[in-house]
Design a protein around this motif. Structure first.
Motif, PDB file in Angstrom:
ATOM      1  N   UNK A  69     -10.070   9.974 -14.052  1.00 15.23           N
ATOM      2  CA  UNK A  69     -10.317   9.134 -12.881  1.00 15.23           C
ATOM      3  C   UNK A  69      -9.291   8.007 -12.836  1.00 15.23           C
ATOM      4  N   UNK A  70      -8.829   7.705 -11.641  1.00 14.82           N
ATOM      5  CA  UNK A  70      -7.927   6.582 -11.410  1.00 14.82           C
ATOM      6  C   UNK A  70      -8.712   5.492 -10.684  1.00 14.82           C
ATOM      7  N   UNK A  71      -8.665   4.292 -11.226  1.00 11.27           N
ATOM      8  CA  UNK A  71      -9.313   3.140 -10.584  1.00 11.27           C
ATOM      9  C   UNK A  71      -8.214   2.190 -10.127  1.00 11.27           C
ATOM     10  N   UNK A  72      -8.199   1.870  -8.839  1.00 10.82           N
ATOM     11  CA  UNK A  72      -7.125   1.039  -8.276  1.00 10.82           C
ATOM     12  C   UNK A  72      -7.723  -0.141  -7.526  1.00 10.82           C
ATOM     13  N   UNK A  73      -7.205  -1.332  -7.815  1.00 11.37           N
ATOM     14  CA  UNK A  73      -7.645  -2.548  -7.120  1.00 11.37           C
ATOM     15  C   UNK A  73      -6.788  -2.797  -5.869  1.00 11.37           C
ATOM     16  N   UNK A  74      -7.452  -3.336  -4.860  1.00  9.71           N
ATOM     17  CA  UNK A  74      -6.771  -3.816  -3.655  1.00  9.71           C
ATOM     18  C   UNK A  74      -7.293  -5.224  -3.377  1.00  9.71           C
ATOM     19  N   UNK A  75      -6.873  -6.199  -4.172  1.00 15.87           N
ATOM     20  CA  UNK A  75      -7.447  -7.552  -4.056  1.00 15.87           C
ATOM     21  C   UNK A  75      -7.157  -8.224  -2.728  1.00 15.87           C
ATOM     22  N   UNK A  76      -6.070  -7.850  -2.088  1.00 15.45           N
ATOM     23  CA  UNK A  76      -5.713  -8.455  -0.797  1.00 15.45           C
ATOM     24  C   UNK A  76      -6.136  -7.568   0.381  1.00 15.45           C
ATOM     25  N   UNK A  77      -6.884  -6.524   0.090  1.00 17.57           N
ATOM     26  CA  UNK A  77      -7.288  -5.596   1.132  1.00 17.57           C
ATOM     27  C   UNK A  77      -6.351  -4.410   1.223  1.00 17.57           C
ATOM     28  N   UNK A  78      -6.767  -3.403   1.934  1.00 17.13           N
ATOM     29  CA  UNK A  78      -5.957  -2.192   2.058  1.00 17.13           C
ATOM     30  C   UNK A  78      -4.884  -2.388   3.124  1.00 17.13           C
ATOM     31  N   UNK A  79      -3.750  -1.719   2.900  1.00 20.70           N
ATOM     32  CA  UNK A  79      -2.629  -1.783   3.845  1.00 20.70           C
ATOM     33  C   UNK A  79      -2.048  -0.375   3.987  1.00 20.70           C
ATOM     34  N   UNK A  80      -2.598   0.437   4.887  1.00 16.73           N
ATOM     35  CA  UNK A  80      -2.139   1.822   5.028  1.00 16.73           C
ATOM     36  C   UNK A  80      -0.631   1.907   5.221  1.00 16.73           C
ATOM     37  N   UNK A  81      -0.001   2.863   4.535  1.00 13.52           N
ATOM     38  CA  UNK A  81       1.449   3.027   4.647  1.00 13.52           C
ATOM     39  C   UNK A  81       1.833   3.781   5.905  1.00 13.52           C
ATOM     40  N   UNK A  82       0.884   4.594   6.431  1.00 13.26           N
ATOM     41  CA  UNK A  82       1.147   5.345   7.674  1.00 13.26           C
ATOM     42  C   UNK A  82       2.451   6.127   7.615  1.00 13.26           C
ATOM     43  N   UNK A  83       2.626   6.860   6.507  1.00 15.54           N
ATOM     44  CA  UNK A  83       3.794   7.725   6.385  1.00 15.54           C
ATOM     45  C   UNK A  83       4.993   7.094   5.726  1.00 15.54           C
ATOM     46  N   UNK A  84       4.923   5.805   5.439  1.00 16.02           N
ATOM     47  CA  UNK A  84       6.041   5.155   4.771  1.00 16.02           C
ATOM     48  C   UNK A  84       5.985   5.443   3.274  1.00 16.02           C
ATOM     49  N   UNK A  85       6.923   4.888   2.523  1.00 17.54           N
ATOM     50  CA  UNK A  85       7.014   5.152   1.081  1.00 17.54           C
ATOM     51  C   UNK A  85       5.678   4.867   0.396  1.00 17.54           C
ATOM     52  N   UNK A  86       5.325   5.764  -0.513  1.00 16.38           N
ATOM     53  CA  UNK A  86       4.026   5.695  -1.176  1.00 16.38           C
ATOM     54  C   UNK A  86       4.209   5.476  -2.674  1.00 16.38           C
TER      55      UNK A  86
END
Length: 627
Positions: free
Chosen positions: A496-513
């Protein structure tokens, strides 16, 4: 051939004693195993459904969910409490089969039929898991008893028992439709059965049973037939596949071969019998045999990806009630061999569940294809989530990337409202419509802008060749994935991978991942026996970030620093969407001196250090060191 009915009541006290000993011992074993056995993923979802009470759900009628709710309301948030109503139902089943058989074939035959129900692995392990097959089996037995008694004489009490069985079955599973259809055919093939079907009291019972399907019908009408379409269309290829033969072979194994032969004999002999007074004998054989045969044929055309070996239980119950008649014609040696085989089979299956419930034993299967992934790791990932949430701001939104993870985390954290991202598994298992009705799945569940989030990803729920694409799809939804923790269970068999997003999510919408690390060990292969000195070769990369170093681990301890950055153009050619800045130089190799290790089994792993300092331990694989 006309069978002599009923059997003489010889050695009744002996068979009763055998039954009571086996029934009591199995019940105790079930309670002990169910107390320790981790929650199976379907059980977790039924618990979640029970926390959102409704008359019906996308995958099933309501009864299974109601029973899980009853269990935890009485016994608290424990796996044994959740399973207890099912254990109790399953414990009642052998008594009911014994009573049915005794009524028509004598008391000795009754205790034998009850004992067969206890010992046959498929029926003996019913109730260990909180699954709809348990109430469905009980419903089948009630209908079986009522049908046999109605063939003798129709009265209100027997019609009421039929109505009860039909209602429980309708509230258990779509598959109960098959029991109804085969039961109807069996009665039509018997003269007395055709008389029964014309009786007004029986017609009223059938009408009551039909009414019990109304909640499920209403759910489907309100939701575009999503549940019915999944059960009858979407989950099945409806095309011939020869591996259906494995379904028949698995059945013979799980029933145990000699009892399987006896069941086949019972069907053949009863179907041929036209003698007076043999109506119940024919009824049991026809209902059980036609039902089982139907599922055998279905196995060549229906879903072969998910567990289906339990589908035949209703048919077997009917045959078990009559099979003592056939066993009475067998030689003593064959009968003893059959009973011994049954006991060994039941011990083996219950023993497997017991092994799965012990982490130190379960992890030995980590590299095997039969590793019980659906039972493993939920407690550990839940502990990790608790720790991560404690370190994040109040109001952090917890996101699971698939329904399995959402339901299991829900039970462990006692939160039935964990949000779940859209995932192929949700659709494959027919759970997406229900999650959306609860408002827990789809793009609408994503946190509002700036709201902190914690994402948990089950990396083993997609094929490895599709994992990078899955990561990129997640990036499009939530933004770059920077793992804060990797949870490896049983040497990484569950990861399992656990990932924090402390500033909220910011979808890349096809940009570099940016994604979690990916790796593969080309040499040595899984399970290989190696000398004291050997080499390790493979590749590793991390999209969007790159890796700074790769360490070789044995039994979780660093033993060598690998040479990283070796050109491997074939890796980039395979993972075409990879944007690791170091592609194509993502290969590694290391020379290992294992002279300080004891000969025997060890676990080889990798420690992948990102250029941003994020450390991720990769799944381990077994190797053996020579003397």
């Amino acid at each position: 051939m006309v069978m002599s009915l009923p059997l003489p009541n010889e050695h009744v006290s002996v068979w009763r004693r055998y039954f009571l000993i086996a029934w009591s011992g199995l019940l105790l074993a079930k309670l002990l195993v169910a107390w320790r056995l981790p929650l199976f993923v379907d059980e977790a979802f039924y618990w979640q459904e029970g926390q959102h009470l409704a008359l019906a759900y996308s995958d099933l009628p309501g009864l299974t969910a109601w029973l899980t709710r009853l269990g935890v309301e009485i016994g608290g948030p424990h796996v044994l409490a959740l399973r207890f109503p099912f254990i109790a139902m399953a414990a009642l089943l052998p008594w009911l089969v014994a009573k049915i058989s005794a009524r028509w074939f004598g008391e000795a035959a009754g205790w034998q039929a009850g004992l067969l129900t206890v010992l046959m692995p498929l029926s003996g392990t019913l109730g260990l898991l909180a699954l709809p097959d348990v109430p469905m089996a009980l419903a089948t037995a009630l209908c079986l008893d009522a049908g046999a008694r109605l063939l003798d004489k129709v009265n209100a009490g027997r019609a009421l028992e039929l109505a009860l069985g039909l209602s429980i079955g309708a509230l258990s599973h779509y598959r109960f439709i098959g029991v109804i259809v085969i039961g109807f055919i069996a009665l039509l093939l018997i003269k007395e059965g055709r008389r029964v079907l014309r009786d007004p009291r029986v017609l009223i019972a059938l009408a009551i049973g039909a009414v019990a399907w109304l909640p499920l019908l209403a759910w489907n009408l309100d939701n575009g037939d999503a549940g019915l379409r999944f059960q009858m269309v979407d989950r099945h290829p409806w095309a011939f596949h020869a591996d259906g033969i494995s379904f028949v072979l698995v059945q013979a194994l799980l029933v145990t071969p000699l009892l399987f032969i006896a069941l086949v004999q019972t069907f053949i002999l009863s179907a041929r019998d036209r003698s007076e007074g043999a109506s119940q004998w024919r009824y049991f054989g026809l209902l059980g045999g036609l039902s089982t045969l139907g599922f055998f044929v279905l196995g060549f055309f229906a879903d072969n990806e998910r567990v289906s070996f339990h589908w035949t239980i209703p048919g077997y119950l009917a045959l078990l009630a009559a099979v003592p008649v056939v066993l009475g014609k067998w030689g003593a040696g064959w009968r003893k061999a059959m009973w011994a085989m049954l006991a060994v089979g039941l011990i083996a299956v219950v023993g497997w569940y017991a092994m799965v419930s012990v982490p130190s034993l379960r992890e030995r299967l980590a590299a095997e294809k039969w590793y019980p992934a659906n039972f493993a790791g939920w407690d550990k990932v839940a502990d990790a989530v608790r720790e991560e949430l404690a370190a994040m701001p109040e109001g952090t939104v917890l996101l699971a990337d698939n329904f399995k993870l959402g339901a299991e985390l829900g039970f462990e954290l006692q939160d039935p409202d964990i949000r779940v991202l859209d995932h192929p598994l949700n659709h494959k298992h027919g759970r997406a419509p229900q999650l959306r009705l609860w408002g827990l799945e789809g793009e609408g569940v994503l946190p509002r802008s700036g709201q902190p989030a914690l994402l948990v990803i089950g990396t083993d729920e997609v094929r490895y060749r599709d994992l990078l694409a899955h990561y990129h799809a997640l990036c499009d939804k939530v933004g770059p994935i920077q793992p804060s923790r990797i949870v490896n269970v049983d040497h990484g068999a569950q990861r399992f991978v656990v990932a924090r997003f402390p500033q909220g999510i910011e979808p890349t919408n096809g940009k570099a991942c940016s994604t979690p690390s990916m790796a593969y060990i080309d040499h040595p292969v899984v399970g290989q026996t190696l000398p004291k000195r050997f080499s390790v070769r493979g590749w590793a990369f991390r999209d969007g970030v790159g890796l700074a170093s790769v360490e070789i681990l044995i039994d979780g301890k660093p033993v060598a620093q690998a040479r990283y950055g070796i050109a491997q153009p074939e890796v980039a050619a395979y993972w075409k969407i990879s944007n690791d800045p170091q592609q194509t130089k993502v290969g590694f190799e290391a020379d290992i001196d294992a002279s300080g290790l004891a000969p025997g089994l060890h676990w080889l792993g990798l420690r992948l250090v990102g250029r941003d300092g994020v450390v991720a331990d990769w799944s381990e694989q077994p190797i053996r060191i020579k003397e």
